[in-house]
Every structure is written in structure tokens, then in C-alpha cells.
Design an enzyme around this catalytic site. Structure first.
Site, short mmCIF file in Angstrom:
data_model
loop_
_atom_site.label_atom_id
_atom_site.label_comp_id
_atom_site.label_asym_id
_atom_site.label_seq_id
_atom_site.Cartn_x
_atom_site.Cartn_y
_atom_site.Cartn_z
N GLU A 133 0.54 -4.72 11.08
CA GLU A 133 0.14 -3.32 10.95
C GLU A 133 0.95 -2.54 11.98
OE1 GLU A 133 -2.04 -2.01 8.77
OE2 GLU A 133 -3.18 -3.75 8.05
N ARG A 157 -3.02 4.92 -2.30
CA ARG A 157 -2.90 3.58 -1.70
C ARG A 157 -2.63 2.49 -2.75
NH1 ARG A 157 -5.51 0.26 2.40
NH2 ARG A 157 -6.66 -1.50 1.57
N HIS A 207 2.36 -3.66 6.81
CA HIS A 207 1.43 -2.54 6.55
C HIS A 207 1.51 -1.53 7.70
CE1 HIS A 207 -1.32 -4.42 3.39
NE2 HIS A 207 -0.58 -5.45 3.75
N HIS A 220 0.85 -1.20 0.00
CA HIS A 220 0.00 0.00 0.00
C HIS A 220 0.89 1.24 0.00
CE1 HIS A 220 -3.52 -2.47 1.76
NE2 HIS A 220 -3.68 -2.30 0.45
N GLU A 265 1.48 3.82 3.02
CA GLU A 265 2.00 3.35 4.30
C GLU A 265 3.53 3.45 4.32
OE1 GLU A 265 0.06 -0.50 4.43
OE2 GLU A 265 -1.91 0.45 4.29
#
Ligand code: 0X9
Ligand code: ZN
Length: 297
Positions: free
Chosen positions: A251, A107, A177, A49, A52
Site C-alpha cells: 500500500e 474502485r 495498491h 483498484h 488507486e
């Protein structure tokens, strides 16, 4: 990547994966100690993404840490006895460049759809894991557009073909992520538990505890569909579905205070704590498949 491999020729090689929609070459780094013994593989990708930014920074940091410390840190050197690390620092190159040059909040990839009326596929909705199902959009202007079909995007195809070709040797698939401070196991597309659900969560919990020990950061652990939201077509689900036993999404920081705009003074601590979590996971895998440090012959 060229500089890293040039100054670490004994350990690092650079491998071509394919080209992006905009024709940038995709490479991954292979960190491998030369030996005649058969080794297994740990895969890690960053930057699927574009928005990020902490993610590619982490892959870079992680490679640097391994290369700086493998000679002196017995933990790292014993991992490299049995395991090769395959690291893709920027999965979505086109989108990443676009987020630096044109739209910070971008993104997706940058492929063109509907005669150039909308752009980009969410590469983490484009894998062949219940593709097009819950948690995806078929509208090409959506930020979670899953693409016209599974693996429609050259970036997805490039990664999927490499993973498939080596799948019997890949023990662990990690995809990095942000944000949320989560360590997510399969599945995202269904609430059905993975066959090795309990072990996956136990290992993730161990990693989260070690991570917290570094700077006190709290991570939440569990299957993606219950901790976050349901979504189909993710790389993590696909990797587990084709038989890779340990598959996780990380994440990284934070929990939303700064979100994708992580302040500069948090970059290094985030990389430090995440390195510890990733090494904890890899160590578990190493001990499980190579008990007593034994090598496969
Ligand atoms: O939505 C995603 O692709 C990931 N979150 S992000 O904010 N980084 O975009 C979540 C992937 C976790 N997987 C599932 N929920 N299946
Ligand atoms: Zn993401």
C-alpha cells in the site's frame, strides 16, 4: 506497452492475458534476459483498484527503471540472470478508464449485476481464497462486492489462469495498491499465521528499512489481517494458498492526508522508494533460491 517492448526488443515481450468485461485486451510485460537456463518468475500487478492511480504509475516507473539500469547496475543484472519479471501494469482496465472519464472515486471493475441495476466487482475480493467470507459484501452496490462467485470476473480469471499455469516457477507475487504505507503479508482472510510467516515479515521489514532510507517514508509491516483489517478473496492470499512462497500487498503513499489524491510532486519520490523496496524483496528471493548466483540447470 507497445512502445516499451518495441524499443527494448532484446529484453521485453508483451503477452496477452485475456479480455476485460468491456472487451479491452489485457497484456503483461515480460522482462527476460535470453538464456538457455531455466529461470524463476516474479509477478507484479498494479491497478486492481481503479481509484488507486499511483499504482499503475508505479508499474510503469519500475519497468522504466529496470530497462534504463540493467546494463550498468550489477544488482539488477544479477537478478535478471535467474529471474523473469512478469508485470501487469493495469489489472482493472475498465475501472481505471471509468475513474478517468466518469467517476474519479471508482474502485471496482465494470461488470453488470442484477439486470444492470448495479455495477462492478471488487477484483480483490473475487479470488478463490475463502471467497465471500469476512470483509466482503454480497451486495452488488457495495464497493467491496465480491461478485456472484469466486473468479466470476474475466479479469480475475485471466490472471488466476496464468498464475496457476506457471505456479511452480513463480517465487514471488506482488500486488500494488494505495494508500496507507503498508507492506502486508498473508493472510487477510484469517488471523492464522502463514507457514513461513516469520520469514515473510523479516523480508518485508528489510524492504521497509531500505524504502525509508530513500526519502524517510515510514511503512508498517505485518500480516494483512492484523495490520489492516480482515478480508477474504484477495489475490495475495490466493497466491500464497496455491503455493507461491513470497506474496505481498504494498500500500503506497500516503497515510491519508491526501489519500487517493496524491499530489503530483509525490509521484516520483513514491515510485523511487517503492522501487527500492521491491528490488530488496526480489534480491532476497534471488539469493535464497540461487545462492552464490548459481543458475538452475
Ligand atoms: O481492501 C483491499 O483490498 C486493500 N486495501 S485498499 O485500500 N487498497 O483497497 C487491502 C488488501 C490487504 N489485504 C487484506 N487486508 N487482506
Ligand atoms: Zn487497493
Amino acid at each position: 506497452m507497445y512502445q516499451i517492448k518495441e524499443s527494448n526488443r532484446e529484453l521485453v515481450t508483451q503477452h496477452y492475458l485475456g479480455t476485460t468485461y468491456e472487451k479491452w485486451p489485457m497484456y503483461y510485460l515480460k522482462i527476460s534476459q535470453p538464456t538457455n537456463k531455466a529461470k524463476k518468475i516474479i509477478w507484479m500487478d498494479c491497478g486492481i483498484h481503479a481509484i488507486e492511480w499511483i499504482s499503475p504509475a508505479f508499474c510503469h516507473w519500475f519497468v522504466k527503471e529496470i530497462l534504463q539500469n540493467y546494463r550498468t547496475d550489477p544488482k539488477i543484472s544479477s537478478l535478471l540472470q535467474n529471474l523473469d519479471l512478469y508485470i501487469l501494469p493495469v489489472f482493472n482496465i475498465d475501472g481505471y478508464i471509468y475513474s478517468w472519464t466518469t467517476a474519479r472515486l471508482w474502485r471496482k471493475s465494470r461488470s453488470s449485476h442484477m439486470n444492470g441495476t448495479c455495477f462492478g466487482t471488487d477484483l480483490n475480493r473475487n479470488f478463490n481464497s475463502s471467497w465471500g467470507g469476512v470483509g466482503t459484501s454480497h451486495n452488488c452496490s457495495s464497493s467491496t462486492f465480491c461478485g456472484p462467485e469466486a473468479e466470476s470476473e474475466p479479469e480475475t480469471k485471466a490472471v488466476a489462469r496464468l498464475i496457476e499455469s506457471r505456479k511452480s516457477d513463480i517465487l514471488c507475487f506482488l500486488t500494488i495498491h494505495s494508500f496507507g504505507q503498508l507492506l502486508l503479508s498473508p493472510y487477510g482472510y484469517t488471523k492464522e499465521p502463514a507457514s513461513n510467516h516469520q520469514e515473510l515479515v523479516d523480508v518485508a521489514q528489510k524492504a521497509a528499512t531500505v524504502l525509508k532510507g530513500k526519502h524517510g517514508t515510514n511503512f508498517t509491516v505485518g500480516p494483512a489481517s492484523s495490520v489492516l483489517y480482515q478480508n477474504s478473496g484477495s489475490s495475495r492470499d490466493w497466491a500464497h494458498m496455491i503455493g507461491i512462497p513470497f506474496s505481498y500487498t504494498l500500500e503506497l503513499r500516503d497515510r491519508g492526508a491526501h489519500a487517493f489524491f496524491l499530489p503530483a510532486d509525490q509521484i516520483q519520490p513514491t515510485c523511487e522508494e517503492t522501487t527500492m523496496a521491491v528490488i530488496t524483496i526480489i534480491e532476497y528471493v534471488n539469493q535464497k533460491y540461487f545462492p552464490n548466483g548459481a543458475k538452475l540447470t
